[in-house]
Design an enzyme around this catalytic site. Sequence first.
Site: not given
Length: 722
Positions: A508, A550, A510, A420, A418, A442-443, A504
């Site tokens: 693009w 990625r 999860r 961001k 929130k 997260n990644i 998520c």
Amino acid sequence: MFSGVKPDKKSKVKGITQLGSRSSSSSSSHSSNSNTTRSNSSSGSGGSSSSSSSNKGGGRKSHSGSSSGSSSGSGSPPAGTPPHTQMASHESLNSESKSSSLNSKLGHESGGSPSPPKSACSSTSTTSTDHHHTNHQVSHVLTATSKMTVRDGSRTLRPDEPPLVPGEQLEGTAREVTYLCPYVGPKKGTLSVTNYRLIFRSPETDPPFELEVPLGVVSRIEKVGGANTSRGENSYGIEIFCKDIRNLRFAHKQENHSRRMVTEKLLHYAFPASHKLPFFAFGYCEQYPENGWSVYEPIAELKRQGLPTESWRITRINEQYELCETYPAVWAVPAAASDNDLRNVAAFRSRGRIPVLSWIHPESQATITRCAQPLVGVSGKRSRDDEAYIQHIMDANAQSHKIFIMDARPSVNAVANKAKGGGYESEDAYQNAEVQFLDIHNIHVMRESLRKLQEVCYPHIDNSHWLSNLEATHWLDHIRCVLSGALRIADKVESHKTSVVVHCSDGWDRTAQLTALSMLMLDGYYRTIPGFAVLLEKEWLSFGHKFAQRVGHGDDRHQDADRSPVFLQFVDCVWQILKQFPHAFQFTEDMLITILDHLYSCLFGTFLYNSERERIEKEVKTKTISLWSLILSNKADFENPLYSSNTKHHVLFPRTSMRHLCLWDKYYCRWNPSMRQQEPVHIRYKELLHVKEQLEKHVDELRKELAARQTHDSPRVASAIV
């Protein structure tokens, strides 16, 4: 509760190789992992595992599976799989050291239909037809005979010069180089660099030791030792860190001045994006009978699912990628929502990624839709259009008066977003909606977990602390979370007949994992070879998973925070389900490993760039070959002999507790010779497929014979005598 196969009442369906090495050290186990176009992996390749898939469309025929005596992985057999059917190698060429590694020997066979449009091959790198027809014999001649020369196109190959795939060019060769293998020790030989591969050949053993690595797999290159600081043998050279968890080290002689040349060539061709060069896929001009680019057509896939309906329509509002540049051109959206509604909703969703249809249940009409987070922000903004749009999705399913919003993130992260400008849906604002958080990290967390897993699996395995070391990586914990989330979605759709919205942060990473896995559980079509290709093209490629960022294709920024093994995690989850339901998948784990190897190789255009829009701008479909061309042209090499087509109409509910999950060691530990299977299981799979085909024919003959007998023995009806 979710432990078995649940029958679905209605049919819901109608649809190179390892980045490895090839070594022939007599002291090592010769194997190849089932997906490379050319590799004889040995225990001494330091990451030398390989597999081959037969390339029947063009180029030299390559084989899926090793042609060697041992398979390159030690993955656990799927549950219920007989021990003698575990995966290993495909046709063996004298069963040792003659199989070909992914990225080295894709060749031509006559009689294949033309490939999809491609850029022309450079004449200097063309491979001759008769060179291709020898299958693996040419490579055997090159490695076993030092006096023999072989013609490659219009020129003659030197004994230490490797055959090239179509479009490949030799860029430099360094002699008297030592490969420091962590398994069989130092090997002296010749190191060659092409615009596609790194190739090391050592004649010290009979047959010669070989290591081949596509440059796309290289993550970073470091020089070891200095001209004035190196002391001792093999202390001066280069170390190559790979994306498939290998590290390769080569020692050079300082007086040869070869390190500089090799390093410059590697940096140039391993990171083409950083040097404004085209990917090798744009120069690769192999021919395959099947055109993999035609495997997925969005309108056809939506029609297969039964669309359009009264409640859902197909729209091309994003045909020019103006509404959402990371979404595909074709969407399925609620019929009650106008184009103006779609624009308003896009303004309230991150990156304009509005909820659009991924899958619809053929009976209940319950749906899986995907999107990005709403732009709620710290002030708690609302959008009446977005709320009404979610209501339209719920209303399209007459079986339920409730809808679930599955947020892949931990709730703490969703709240933090929130700040961001993002956030999550409020149940007060979205009537009849229930928000559930799936606690998938997260990644950045996933990247760190894979780094720890690499330390556990390569180069050596600490057997005495294996379980504790594996637990410390948390890799299987993350796999469990992803699988559990997908299972929850599948259960809501199948068992509760409720529609589910999945997102998520940006939708693009999860989100793609969850929608694709739940669709795999719900729809047996996606468990076939062409269906799985459609699933990846649809949920991952067209919906904008950022493969380029990625994976870091051609990019030398190995510390980029955007890199993460999101897709690798998804494929690992697929393997976990395949292991539990070996009869429900038409393909084997070899196909999964092939896909992962070519995720990095840059041999095919399939995984290049970040979105459908970018691939269209780069003309990927007309200038490169699809990975599905290789797989569909060689379907037999990836077919599962245990597959039952009756399972197409079943829903899979896999067990997701930790005691039912295990490490995919055939993939992660494949470089370690001690972890490789000793039997050529892939050959046995081939034999099983042949036996299965014969038995099916025999059953058909018996049925026809029985029908004929019943017709012959049926009582005659006599007419009345007048």
